[in-house]
Design a protein around this motif. Structure first.
Motif, PDB file in Angstrom:
ATOM      1  N   ALA A  34       0.833  -1.212   0.000  1.00  0.00           N
ATOM      2  CA  ALA A  34       0.000   0.000   0.000  1.00  0.00           C
ATOM      3  C   ALA A  34       0.861   1.253   0.000  1.00  0.00           C
ATOM      4  N   LEU A  35       1.952   1.230   0.763  1.00  0.00           N
ATOM      5  CA  LEU A  35       2.855   2.383   0.809  1.00  0.00           C
ATOM      6  C   LEU A  35       3.480   2.647  -0.551  1.00  0.00           C
ATOM      7  N   LEU A  36       3.908   1.605  -1.241  1.00  0.00           N
ATOM      8  CA  LEU A  36       4.526   1.777  -2.568  1.00  0.00           C
ATOM      9  C   LEU A  36       3.527   2.370  -3.555  1.00  0.00           C
ATOM     10  N   ILE A  37       2.292   1.856  -3.536  1.00  0.00           N
ATOM     11  CA  ILE A  37       1.276   2.350  -4.467  1.00  0.00           C
ATOM     12  C   ILE A  37       0.983   3.827  -4.213  1.00  0.00           C
ATOM     13  N   THR A  38       0.763   4.179  -2.957  1.00  0.00           N
ATOM     14  CA  THR A  38       0.359   5.550  -2.631  1.00  0.00           C
ATOM     15  C   THR A  38       1.514   6.527  -2.736  1.00  0.00           C
ATOM     16  N   CYS A  39       2.705   6.125  -2.285  1.00  0.00           N
ATOM     17  CA  CYS A  39       3.855   7.034  -2.383  1.00  0.00           C
ATOM     18  C   CYS A  39       4.201   7.335  -3.839  1.00  0.00           C
ATOM     19  N   ARG A  60      -2.894  15.537   0.518  1.00  0.00           N
ATOM     20  CA  ARG A  60      -3.218  15.361   1.945  1.00  0.00           C
ATOM     21  C   ARG A  60      -4.140  14.163   2.145  1.00  0.00           C
ATOM     22  N   ILE A  61      -5.112  14.006   1.257  1.00  0.00           N
ATOM     23  CA  ILE A  61      -6.029  12.875   1.354  1.00  0.00           C
ATOM     24  C   ILE A  61      -5.288  11.564   1.127  1.00  0.00           C
ATOM     25  N   LEU A  62      -4.393  11.535   0.145  1.00  0.00           N
ATOM     26  CA  LEU A  62      -3.650  10.306  -0.160  1.00  0.00           C
ATOM     27  C   LEU A  62      -2.773   9.873   1.008  1.00  0.00           C
ATOM     28  N   PHE A  63      -2.325  10.807   1.807  1.00  0.00           N
ATOM     29  CA  PHE A  63      -1.464  10.471   2.938  1.00  0.00           C
ATOM     30  C   PHE A  63      -2.203   9.661   4.006  1.00  0.00           C
ATOM     31  N   ILE A  64      -3.513   9.503   3.870  1.00  0.00           N
ATOM     32  CA  ILE A  64      -4.243   8.698   4.832  1.00  0.00           C
ATOM     33  C   ILE A  64      -3.784   7.247   4.777  1.00  0.00           C
ATOM     34  N   VAL A  65      -3.354   6.785   3.608  1.00  0.00           N
ATOM     35  CA  VAL A  65      -2.887   5.401   3.481  1.00  0.00           C
ATOM     36  C   VAL A  65      -1.584   5.175   4.243  1.00  0.00           C
ATOM     37  N   PRO A  66      -0.520   5.978   4.021  1.00  0.00           N
ATOM     38  CA  PRO A  66       0.688   5.786   4.836  1.00  0.00           C
ATOM     39  C   PRO A  66       0.447   5.947   6.331  1.00  0.00           C
ATOM     40  N   ALA A 284      -7.633   0.166  -0.106  1.00  0.00           N
ATOM     41  CA  ALA A 284      -7.918   1.599  -0.113  1.00  0.00           C
ATOM     42  C   ALA A 284      -6.928   2.334  -1.014  1.00  0.00           C
ATOM     43  N   ALA A 285      -5.662   1.898  -1.003  1.00  0.00           N
ATOM     44  CA  ALA A 285      -4.649   2.524  -1.856  1.00  0.00           C
ATOM     45  C   ALA A 285      -4.999   2.356  -3.329  1.00  0.00           C
ATOM     46  N   ILE A 286      -5.499   1.174  -3.677  1.00  0.00           N
ATOM     47  CA  ILE A 286      -5.903   0.930  -5.071  1.00  0.00           C
ATOM     48  C   ILE A 286      -7.105   1.800  -5.436  1.00  0.00           C
ATOM     49  N   ALA A 287      -8.080   1.874  -4.531  1.00  0.00           N
ATOM     50  CA  ALA A 287      -9.270   2.696  -4.793  1.00  0.00           C
ATOM     51  C   ALA A 287      -8.910   4.170  -4.931  1.00  0.00           C
ATOM     52  N   LEU A 288      -8.035   4.658  -4.059  1.00  0.00           N
ATOM     53  CA  LEU A 288      -7.620   6.062  -4.126  1.00  0.00           C
ATOM     54  C   LEU A 288      -6.800   6.347  -5.385  1.00  0.00           C
ATOM     55  N   LYS A 289      -6.101   5.358  -5.862  1.00  0.00           N
ATOM     56  CA  LYS A 289      -5.306   5.541  -7.088  1.00  0.00           C
ATOM     57  C   LYS A 289      -6.214   5.856  -8.278  1.00  0.00           C
ATOM     58  N   TYR A 290      -7.368   5.204  -8.312  1.00  0.00           N
ATOM     59  CA  TYR A 290      -8.318   5.463  -9.400  1.00  0.00           C
ATOM     60  C   TYR A 290      -9.217   6.665  -9.095  1.00  0.00           C
ATOM     61  N   ALA A 291      -9.481   6.908  -7.827  1.00  0.00           N
ATOM     62  CA  ALA A 291     -10.364   8.019  -7.463  1.00  0.00           C
ATOM     63  C   ALA A 291      -9.688   9.367  -7.675  1.00  0.00           C
ATOM     64  N   PHE A 292      -8.384   9.452  -7.363  1.00  0.00           N
ATOM     65  CA  PHE A 292      -7.653  10.718  -7.466  1.00  0.00           C
ATOM     66  C   PHE A 292      -6.503  10.565  -8.467  1.00  0.00           C
ATOM     67  N   THR A 293      -6.871  10.214  -9.683  1.00  0.00           N
ATOM     68  CA  THR A 293      -5.876  10.012 -10.720  1.00  0.00           C
ATOM     69  C   THR A 293      -5.142  11.304 -11.044  1.00  0.00           C
ATOM     70  N   CYS A 294      -3.925  11.157 -11.521  1.00  0.00           N
ATOM     71  CA  CYS A 294      -3.089  12.326 -11.832  1.00  0.00           C
ATOM     72  C   CYS A 294      -3.107  12.670 -13.316  1.00  0.00           C
ATOM     73  N   THR A 295      -3.865  11.930 -14.093  1.00  0.00           N
ATOM     74  CA  THR A 295      -3.830  12.078 -15.555  1.00  0.00           C
ATOM     75  C   THR A 295      -4.142  13.496 -16.006  1.00  0.00           C
TER      76      THR A 295
END
Length: 382
Positions: A34-39, A60-66, A284-295
């Protein structure tokens, strides 16, 4: 070996899974994944820091995972050490209040601020819905008081939660706090009631704001964002309470000693809570990756010439600016201040500032249509 008290009061020696190497290794795999995905996602946002006013809240929201995953893992590793989990969990719980505030602020930012939101919803009747919790608001209309309530409801949790965390630590030191102990002479009952009311009020504010602005937020795909944040925070709270009650009822064994170390009531329930959170944070890290995409931010950055891309040192400065809670403090002062009317009539109005070539500067929020801007009076009540 662990010494536990069964539901009928019998003292037995038993092996507990939570303090085994297998449990620590299993949770470690999920936590570090999870840390690798979110970081990596946070790094991607910092490399494409093209819209700071939005990405500040996203990071700030993404930091909830770490925070959640690593904190829970440490709590599990130190489960036998003088109930250190209480201190670790207090840090985790304080950050969740910060996340709720930032999610609401991000939604405000998506829609252009209070002025732009009010220009769209002001005066519209509030639909009565038991599902969305607006059944008691029938006959009322949206006003600046509605938006102020949403902000105040989330900000109060940012104040209440740290205070409750400090009280919990103090009571823990004096032996007056045990998870799942609803005795009126202990602190758990009162802290749980206050915390439950506070977190429910803040999430209710998010819910009704989403209900009021769902059509406006639709281009930003808010459903996955909202459900992910709400499930991580709200479900984890009820999950911990259910586990504490199960230990109290004897469904989960009440440990007296773990590996020769004396532990207090609620330790096993808290251990299972931390174990489950370590697993959940991977998903949660996977869900946040798609929810807050950087594209979308990468595309905006690509529109800028390569020679104007920020250098590497801007990543550290962007991270420092992102984690500075000064804007939250300022927002709290404004929203709870009697001078709220002056605040609502100031910088929320974005004036279009043309650049030297006569075009609007890229990434400037002033590109919003001026007809979305209006002065807000604060005499409206909600």
């Amino acid at each position: 070996m662990t010494i536990i008290r069964t539901s009928n009061g019998t003292i037995i020696e038993h092996q507990m899974f939570l303090n085994t190497l297998a449990a620590q290794a299993l949770t470690g795999i999920f936590v570090w994944s999870a840390l690798l995905i979110t970081c990596h996602q946070i790094y991607t946002h910092l490399r494409s820091y093209s819209v700071p006013n939005e990405q500040r809240y996203i990071i700030r929201i993404l930091f909830i995972v770490p925070v959640y995953s690593f904190d829970s893992w440490l709590s599990l590793l130190f489960i036998t050490n003088d109930q250190y989990y209480v201190y670790f969990d207090s840090i985790r719980d304080c950050y969740e209040a910060f996340v709720i505030y930032n999610f609401l602020s991000l939604s405000f930012e998506y829609l252009g601020g209070e002025s732009a939101i009010m220009s769209e919803i002001r005066g519209k009747p509030i639909q009565s819905s038991c599902l969305y919790g607006t059944c008691c608001l029938g006959g009322m209309s949206y006003s600046i008081g509605f938006l102020r309530f949403c902000k105040q409801a989330t900000l109060q949790f940012c104040v209440v939660k740290p205070i409750m965390a400090v009280i919990t630590i103090v009571l823990q030191a004096y032996g007056k706090y045990h998870d799942g102990d609803f005795n009126i002479n202990g602190g758990y009952l009162y802290i749980t009631i206050i915390y439950n009311f506070s977190v429910s009020l803040s999430l209710y504010a998010l819910f009704i704001f989403f209900f009021a602005t769902s059509d406006l937020l639709r281009p930003f795909e808010p459903v996955l964002k909202f459900l992910t944040i709400k499930s991580v925070i709200f479900l984890s709270f009820w999950q911990g309470m259910v586990l504490a009650i199960l230990e109290r009822w004897g469904v989960i064994p009440n440990a007296l000693f773990i590996d020769g170390h004396e532990v207090g009531a609620g330790t096993v329930a808290a251990g299972w809570q931390n174990f489950i959170i370590c697993i959940e944070m991977f998903f949660a890290a996977i869900a946040l990756k798609y929810a807050f995409t950087c594209t979308v931010y990468q595309e905006k950055k690509n529109e800028v010439p390569a020679e104007n891309h920020p250098p590497m040192h801007s990543i550290s400065s962007g991270l420092k600016e992102t984690m500075n809670p000064g804007d939250m403090v300022q927002d709290a002062i404004h929203n709870f201040s009697p001078a709220y009317q002056q605040y609502t009539q100031q910088s929320t109005q974005e004036v279009v500032q043309p650049s030297a070539n006569g075009k609007v500067a890229a990434g400037n929020k002033s590109t919003r249509k001026s007809d979305k801007i209006m002065l807000i009076t604060s005499d409206d009540e909600f």
